[in-house]
Scaffold this motif. Structure first.
Motif, short mmCIF file in Angstrom:
data_model
loop_
_atom_site.label_atom_id
_atom_site.label_comp_id
_atom_site.label_asym_id
_atom_site.label_seq_id
_atom_site.Cartn_x
_atom_site.Cartn_y
_atom_site.Cartn_z
N ARG A 68 0.83 -1.20 0.00
CA ARG A 68 0.00 0.00 0.00
C ARG A 68 0.86 1.24 0.00
O ARG A 68 1.87 1.31 0.70
CB ARG A 68 -0.88 0.04 1.25
N ASP A 69 0.43 2.23 -0.77
CA ASP A 69 1.10 3.53 -0.76
C ASP A 69 0.64 4.29 0.48
O ASP A 69 -0.56 4.43 0.71
CB ASP A 69 0.75 4.34 -2.01
N THR A 71 1.75 7.78 3.14
CA THR A 71 2.50 9.02 3.24
C THR A 71 3.23 9.07 4.57
O THR A 71 2.62 8.92 5.62
CB THR A 71 1.55 10.23 3.13
N THR A 110 5.78 9.70 -0.31
CA THR A 110 4.98 8.48 -0.40
C THR A 110 5.90 7.26 -0.42
O THR A 110 6.85 7.21 -1.20
CB THR A 110 4.10 8.49 -1.67
N CYS A 111 5.61 6.29 0.45
CA CYS A 111 6.37 5.05 0.53
C CYS A 111 5.40 3.88 0.36
O CYS A 111 4.20 4.03 0.58
CB CYS A 111 7.05 4.92 1.89
N LYS A 112 5.93 2.72 -0.02
CA LYS A 112 5.10 1.51 -0.09
C LYS A 112 5.34 0.70 1.17
O LYS A 112 6.48 0.39 1.51
CB LYS A 112 5.51 0.67 -1.30
#
Length: 185
Positions: A68-69, A71, A110-112
């Motif tokens: 999931r992306d 923040t 934004t990170c996964k």
């Protein structure tokens, strides 16, 4: 369910209560005896790699990894907080899980997040980030004949080696996978 005979690189399965990703596999058909599958497995939660053999008919549960992306919001002590952009829920993640993955990531990036059964086990930062150089020694004139580098500190507090022409206040692009300078931004 997946049988050992159907293994492919990158498939994630549950073996003996552990979630493992198949790094490589080989179907072996010896001259005598039954065929078997030799596989290299990576435990996705602790990173350990083991090599095991299986009968082609052995069956395993397929592990569903959710990516999931999220923040990155802020860090508070040992916890990093990530916000779900759809529900605005804040998810705290321990520094032990993250390790050095966040040293080049600033707030609102934004990170996964990778999770299995709701438990986050790793974070994938953006591949390239643009950060401002906060500390950097001036380059020495005449020292440009070779690929000389110098240390610098960026706005997240991380240090890296950059070319001599980079100065304090410049914005630079960094590859987060290697921690290396890519270009000026």
């Amino acid at each position: 369910m997946i049988s050992a005979g159907d293994f492919r690189n990158g498939v994630t399965v549950e073996i003996e209560g552990k979630v493992c990703q198949i790094i490589e596999f080989m179907h072996v058909k010896p001259g005598k005896g039954a065929a078997f599958v030799r596989a290299k497995l990576k435990d996705i939660k602790n990173g350990g790699v083991v090599e095991r053999t299986f009968r082609p008919t052995d069956k395993f549960e397929t592990a569903h990894i959710e990516k999931r992306d999220m923040t990155y919001s802020y860090k508070d002590g040992e916890l990093f907080y990530f916000m779900d952009p759809e529900t605005y829920d804040m998810i705290p993640i321990s520094e032990k899980i993250i390790g050095d993955d966040m040293k080049f990531v600033k707030e609102n990036e934004t990170c996964k997040l990778h999770s299995h059964n709701g438990e986050v086990f790793s974070i994938e930062p953006p591949i390239n980030v643009i950060l401002e150089v906060t500390e950097c020694e001036p380059g020495i004139a005449g020292n440009t004949a070779t690929n000389a580098t110098k240390p610098c500190t960026v706005e997240t507090g991380a240090t890296l080696q950059v070319p001599l022409f980079v100065n304090q206040g410049d914005s630079i692009k960094i590859d987060t996978r290697t921690g290396e300078y890519v270009s000026r931004a």
